[in-house]
Design an enzyme around this catalytic site. Structure first.
Site, PDB file in Angstrom:
ATOM      1  N   TYR A 159      31.332  82.612  34.512  1.00  0.00           N
ATOM      2  CA  TYR A 159      32.103  81.900  35.681  1.00  0.00           C
ATOM      3  C   TYR A 159      32.947  82.932  36.555  1.00  0.00           C
ATOM      4  O   TYR A 159      33.166  82.668  37.807  1.00  0.00           O
ATOM      5  CB  TYR A 159      32.653  80.670  35.478  1.00  0.00           C
ATOM      6  N   ASP A 163      37.399  73.288  31.635  1.00  0.00           N
ATOM      7  CA  ASP A 163      36.374  74.145  30.939  1.00  0.00           C
ATOM      8  C   ASP A 163      35.873  75.244  31.924  1.00  0.00           C
ATOM      9  O   ASP A 163      35.389  74.870  32.922  1.00  0.00           O
ATOM     10  CB  ASP A 163      35.106  73.217  30.625  1.00  0.00           C
ATOM     11  N   LYS A 188      33.789  80.307  27.234  1.00  0.00           N
ATOM     12  CA  LYS A 188      32.378  80.582  26.515  1.00  0.00           C
ATOM     13  C   LYS A 188      32.057  82.035  26.516  1.00  0.00           C
ATOM     14  O   LYS A 188      32.475  82.781  27.578  1.00  0.00           O
ATOM     15  CB  LYS A 188      31.410  79.856  27.220  1.00  0.00           C
ATOM     16  N   HIS A 226      27.657  80.478  24.700  1.00  0.00           N
ATOM     17  CA  HIS A 226      27.358  79.864  25.963  1.00  0.00           C
ATOM     18  C   HIS A 226      25.614  79.453  25.898  1.00  0.00           C
ATOM     19  O   HIS A 226      25.281  78.360  26.216  1.00  0.00           O
ATOM     20  CB  HIS A 226      27.499  80.824  27.090  1.00  0.00           C
TER      21      HIS A 226
END
Length: 272
Positions: free
Chosen positions: A50, A45, A75, A108
């Site tokens: 990120y 994930d 996401k 998200h």
């Protein structure tokens, strides 16, 4: 490690995976994903926010494991919400991952009406087959209630903060009723489960750590869970939870730990 949940579109999703939030791009993320896959993880994930999708993709390609045996989630970040920008952001994520397709694509964070526009793009992307399932993250009951009437495709997953101190029973029930799979982020409370006395006691009876007890509890509740670590021994330890079962009494004892206490941002009150 081969336990799955079946999503509302019949896609099989591994119930256990590796999260890479706050994992640095480059060696840190690549090593974490590599160690996870070597340990037997088949679910990774990540998220555009990120900034490590490229590293996740490289580790997956280098793993030697067939792409079809892996489940990859990413996401859409808030700044890219909207119909046109969502389409563009998806293509960027797919390009960075280099995985050919994405198994699960999530909004998200909820952004009201803007998320409705975003979802139209998600539905179109889903229709192309470039993503196997679409869903949301951090949507509470009131937000889902506003959101679902505008959906032609019901979200397959809702990924939210979930752990022994934040169980959100109303949200659990709502998602179950609407056939939306609940998925837990921060499932071990960013390590704080170590200090929960009840989890220590249950762990002692199984020769397991408090983190392992919390993860097992979530999985026995049918909740997909994605603990994050960049340490090889911790990645392996987190996965060592499939050789025992919690009793009904132990499950109830952990259910009773709920404090409605968040560690992360409140989806009903955030400004990013």
């Amino acid at each position: 490690m081969d336990q799955f949940v079946t999503l509302n579109n019949s896609v099989q999703m591994p119930i256990f995976g590796l999260g890479v939030w706050q994992s640095k791009s480059g060696d840190e993320t690549e090593n974490a994903v590599r160690w996870a896959i070597e340990t037997g993880y088949r679910h990774i994930d990540t998220a555009a926010f990120y900034q490590n999708e490229t590293s996740v993709g490289k580790a997956i390609r280098d793993s030697g494991v067939s792409r079809d045996d892996l489940f990859v989630t990413t996401k859409l970040w808030n700044a890219d919400q909207g119909y046109k920008t969502a389409h563009q952001a998806f293509e960027r994520s797919l390009s960075k991952l280099g995985t050919g397709y994405i198994d699960l694509y999530l909004i998200h964070w909820p952004k009201g009406e803007l998320s409705n526009q975003t979802w139209k793009a998600f539905e179109e992307i889903y229709a192309t087959g470039k993503v196997k399932a679409i869903g949301v993250s951090n949507f509470m009951v009131s937000q889902l209630t506003d959101f679902l009437p505008s959906c032609d495709v019901t979200p397959a997953v809702n990924q939210v903060e979930f752990h022994p101190h934040l169980q959100q029973p109303e949200l659990q029930e709502y998602c179950k009723k609407n056939k939306i799979q609940l998925e837990a982020w921060s499932p071990i409370m960013q390590g704080q489960v170590t200090d929960v006395e009840e989890l220590k006691q249950i762990g002692n009876s199984h020769n397991k750590s408090p983190a392992q007890i919390a993860l097992k509890w979530e999985i026995q509740k049918g909740i997909v869970t994605i603990p994050k670590s960049v340490k090889q021994h911790r990645i392996q330890e987190n996965a060592d939870i499939f050789d025992f079962e919690l009793s009904d009494e132990e499950m109830t004892a952990i259910d009773n730990l709920d404090q409605n206490r968040r560690i992360g941002p409140d989806p009903l009150n955030f400004n990013f």
